[in-house]
Design a protein around this motif. Structure first.
Motif, short mmCIF file in Angstrom:
data_model
loop_
_atom_site.label_atom_id
_atom_site.label_comp_id
_atom_site.label_asym_id
_atom_site.label_seq_id
_atom_site.Cartn_x
_atom_site.Cartn_y
_atom_site.Cartn_z
N THR A 119 0.83 -1.21 0.00
CA THR A 119 0.00 0.00 0.00
C THR A 119 0.86 1.25 0.00
OG1 THR A 119 -1.72 -1.20 1.22
CG2 THR A 119 -1.82 1.21 1.24
N VAL A 120 1.92 1.25 0.83
CA VAL A 120 2.82 2.41 0.88
C VAL A 120 3.49 2.63 -0.47
CG1 VAL A 120 4.95 3.28 1.90
CG2 VAL A 120 3.22 2.26 3.37
N ALA A 121 3.96 1.53 -1.09
CA ALA A 121 4.61 1.66 -2.40
C ALA A 121 3.63 2.21 -3.44
CB ALA A 121 5.15 0.30 -2.84
N ALA A 122 2.39 1.72 -3.40
CA ALA A 122 1.39 2.20 -4.36
C ALA A 122 1.09 3.68 -4.15
CB ALA A 122 0.12 1.38 -4.22
N LEU A 123 0.99 4.12 -2.90
CA LEU A 123 0.74 5.54 -2.61
C LEU A 123 1.90 6.40 -3.07
CD1 LEU A 123 -0.89 5.25 0.93
CD2 LEU A 123 -2.03 5.81 -1.22
N LEU A 124 3.14 5.92 -2.84
CA LEU A 124 4.30 6.70 -3.30
C LEU A 124 4.30 6.83 -4.82
CD1 LEU A 124 7.15 5.33 -1.01
CD2 LEU A 124 6.21 7.64 -1.01
N MET A 125 4.02 5.75 -5.52
CA MET A 125 3.99 5.82 -6.99
C MET A 125 2.87 6.75 -7.47
SD MET A 125 4.93 1.97 -8.33
CE MET A 125 3.70 1.13 -7.32
N ALA A 126 1.73 6.63 -6.82
CA ALA A 126 0.63 7.51 -7.21
C ALA A 126 0.99 8.98 -6.98
CB ALA A 126 -0.63 7.15 -6.41
N GLY A 127 1.63 9.25 -5.85
CA GLY A 127 2.04 10.63 -5.57
C GLY A 127 3.03 11.15 -6.60
N MET A 128 3.99 10.30 -7.00
CA MET A 128 4.96 10.73 -8.00
C MET A 128 4.29 11.01 -9.33
SD MET A 128 8.35 8.43 -7.27
CE MET A 128 9.23 9.34 -8.54
N PHE A 129 3.36 10.16 -9.73
CA PHE A 129 2.67 10.41 -11.00
C PHE A 129 1.82 11.67 -10.93
CE2 PHE A 129 3.09 5.66 -11.79
CZ PHE A 129 4.05 5.82 -12.78
N VAL A 130 1.25 11.95 -9.75
CA VAL A 130 0.45 13.16 -9.60
C VAL A 130 1.32 14.40 -9.69
CG1 VAL A 130 -0.93 14.50 -7.95
CG2 VAL A 130 -1.41 12.09 -8.30
N HIS A 131 2.49 14.38 -9.05
CA HIS A 131 3.33 15.58 -8.99
C HIS A 131 4.27 15.70 -10.18
CE1 HIS A 131 1.92 16.52 -4.97
NE2 HIS A 131 2.22 15.28 -4.57
N THR A 138 9.58 9.60 -15.03
CA THR A 138 8.95 9.31 -13.74
C THR A 138 9.03 7.82 -13.42
OG1 THR A 138 7.42 11.17 -14.06
CG2 THR A 138 6.83 9.51 -12.40
N ALA A 139 8.80 7.02 -14.42
CA ALA A 139 8.90 5.56 -14.22
C ALA A 139 10.31 5.16 -13.80
CB ALA A 139 8.48 4.84 -15.49
N VAL A 140 11.33 5.80 -14.44
CA VAL A 140 12.71 5.50 -14.06
C VAL A 140 12.98 5.95 -12.63
CG1 VAL A 140 15.14 6.01 -14.56
CG2 VAL A 140 13.53 5.57 -16.44
N ALA A 141 12.41 7.08 -12.25
CA ALA A 141 12.64 7.62 -10.89
C ALA A 141 11.99 6.75 -9.82
CB ALA A 141 12.11 9.04 -10.81
N LEU A 142 11.06 5.90 -10.22
CA LEU A 142 10.41 5.05 -9.22
C LEU A 142 11.40 4.09 -8.54
CD1 LEU A 142 7.08 4.05 -11.03
CD2 LEU A 142 7.39 5.66 -9.15
N LEU A 143 12.43 3.66 -9.29
CA LEU A 143 13.37 2.69 -8.73
C LEU A 143 14.10 3.23 -7.51
CD1 LEU A 143 14.71 -0.10 -8.93
CD2 LEU A 143 16.40 0.93 -10.49
N PRO A 144 14.78 4.40 -7.60
CA PRO A 144 15.46 4.91 -6.41
C PRO A 144 14.52 5.54 -5.39
CG PRO A 144 15.77 6.43 -8.22
CD PRO A 144 15.04 5.25 -8.79
N THR A 145 13.36 5.95 -5.84
CA THR A 145 12.48 6.70 -4.94
C THR A 145 11.49 5.81 -4.20
OG1 THR A 145 12.62 8.56 -6.49
CG2 THR A 145 10.93 8.69 -4.81
N VAL A 146 11.05 4.74 -4.85
CA VAL A 146 10.00 3.90 -4.26
C VAL A 146 10.49 2.48 -4.01
CG1 VAL A 146 7.69 2.97 -4.57
CG2 VAL A 146 8.21 5.29 -5.35
N VAL A 147 10.94 1.84 -5.08
CA VAL A 147 11.27 0.42 -4.97
C VAL A 147 12.39 0.17 -3.96
CG1 VAL A 147 12.04 -1.63 -6.20
CG2 VAL A 147 10.47 0.01 -7.31
N VAL A 148 13.51 0.89 -4.12
CA VAL A 148 14.66 0.67 -3.24
C VAL A 148 14.31 0.98 -1.77
CG1 VAL A 148 17.01 1.39 -2.69
CG2 VAL A 148 16.34 0.97 -5.07
N PRO A 149 13.70 2.13 -1.46
CA PRO A 149 13.37 2.40 -0.05
C PRO A 149 12.41 1.37 0.56
CG PRO A 149 13.27 4.42 -1.31
CD PRO A 149 13.41 3.31 -2.30
N VAL A 150 11.37 1.01 -0.20
CA VAL A 150 10.41 0.05 0.36
C VAL A 150 11.04 -1.32 0.53
CG1 VAL A 150 8.23 -1.15 -0.09
CG2 VAL A 150 8.42 1.31 -0.56
N LEU A 151 11.82 -1.77 -0.49
CA LEU A 151 12.48 -3.06 -0.39
C LEU A 151 13.49 -3.06 0.77
CD1 LEU A 151 12.85 -5.88 -1.56
CD2 LEU A 151 14.57 -4.93 -3.12
#
Length: 401
Positions: A119-131, A138-151
């Protein structure tokens, strides 16, 4: 559980500090962000205040008294507020420190943890797409911004959870070991008391009981003599008095947990000679003592055992043997008491503490006790002890024997 409880219980102030500091820092950054409109700042500030109030009303209680149901309520409310904040500003990502801490504090099942992490990962991705908009960058930025922190948070949480589980298992094990040690101490205490009772029963049998038997026999003899002629009675009364005094000395020795009085100021050879003289005086049966034990060469444990063995043997001879002579042979490692009495069949022994207690005492010192007898062939009792005595025997303090 060990004193002070688990680390969770000792660091409540730390969890409270993190839960308060993260929203406050986020609020400061929100008002420092010139790109945000005033309306967005006000909305973010309102949501951050609600986040603090929610923690104060629900989360703090859940920290003090962890419970999965209360933790789920806290996380659900925090996730709703986080969802609103992340749609207003990405600065809300600072709240992840609080969410991840509470995730692994409140939820013990990995199924629930994975749902929250997703849920947290989904909210972070949604926020990034919104902003930032929907784009390849944006998709590339998801790796260091969402995937790596959550993992990373999931892996770190798994490691910490394993440590906590291990710590709790160790706490349970330590509590069980402590209880087991206490139970063993109680059992040792009980066993020690039982052994001491057995030792005292043997001591009383070997000393007081035999002395009383002697007094009883002398009293009966005096009564018979008094019925015939009163003149020898004073001598017999003297013997009764002397025996009673000796018995009193034995009793005082037992109470004080000292060595036998016969050994307090003389060697074992002298004590055996005195014992033989006393037996001859009371029964009229001569006792021959032979010794090649060097003066001062004995050890207290050995001397006490040999003396008690001689006392027990002479008491049995007086009661059962109907002997006309007795012989005691002492060497540094052995004692032999033999008589020419009527003997008995060793397999048909009588009850009591005499020979069993004697064997127990000798075996306790690593020695042997043998009884050789046959009807009409007399009896021989032989004790043998290892020389030197085992070290553990020699190191037992006198007051624990």
């Amino acid at each position: 559980m060990p004193p002070g409880g688990h680390a969770w219980d000792r660091f409540h102030a730390v969890w409270h500090l993190v839960a308060v500091a993260a929203p406050v820092m986020a609020g400061v950054l929100v008002w420092a962000d010139d790109a945000l409109a005033t309306r967005s700042r006000l909305l973010a500030s309102l949501l951050l205040c609600l986040f603090l109030v929610w923690y104060w009303r629900v989360g703090a209680r859940a920290v003090r008294s962890p419970g999965e149901r209360r933790g789920i309520v806290q996380l659900a409310g925090a996730l709703v507020l986080f969802a609103g904040l992340i749609m207003v500003t990405m600065t809300a990502a600072l709240l992840l420190s609080v969410l991840f801490l509470h995730l692994f504090l409140f939820l013990e099942r990995w199924r629930g943890r994975l749902i929250v992490l997703g849920t947290v990962a989904a909210l972070l991705m949604a926020g990034m797409f919104v902003h930032l908009g929907i784009s390849a960058s944006t998709a590339v930025a998801l790796l260091p911004t969402v995937v790596v922190p959550v993992l990373s948070a999931g892996l770190l949480g798994a490691y910490i959870s394993a440590l906590i589980s291990q710590s709790r298992a160790r706490s349970v094990l330590i509590a069980e070991l402590t209880e087991t040690r206490a139970a063993l101490a109680r059992e040792r205490h009980t066993a020690g008391m039982t052994a001491e009772r057995e030792r005292l029963s043997v001591e009383i049998h070997d000393t007081l009981a035999q002395g009383f038997t002697s007094i009883l026999m002398l009293t009966q003899s005096a009564r018979l003599t008094l019925e015939r002629d009163a003149s020898p009675v004073p001598d017999q009364l003297d013997l009764i008095e002397r025996t009673a005094r000796e018995n009193l000395a034995e009793a005082r020795s037992l109470v004080a947990a000292l060595c036998p009085p016969d050994l307090s100021a003389r060697s074992l050879t002298e004590a055996l000679a005195r014992l033989a003289e006393r037996h001859t005086r009371d029964t009229g049966v001569p006792v021959d003592v032979e010794s090649d034990d060097p003066p001062g060469g004995g050890m207290p444990e050995r001397d006490a055992v040999f003396l008690r063995a001689a006392q027990e043997a002479l008491a049995n001879i007086r009661r059962h043997a109907k002997a006309s002579s007795v012989r005691i042979v002492l060497s540094p490692a052995a004692l032999t008491v033999s008589d020419d009495g009527q003997g008995f069949e060793p397999g048909r022994g009588h009850g009591g503490y005499g020979l069993p207690g004697l064997r127990s005492r000798v075996i306790g010192l690593g020695g042997t006790c043998t009884v050789v007898s046959a009807p009409g062939a007399g009896t021989t009792v032989r004790l043998e002890l290892p020389m030197p005595l085992p070290e553990e025997v020699l190191t037992v303090p006198p007051d624990s024997r």
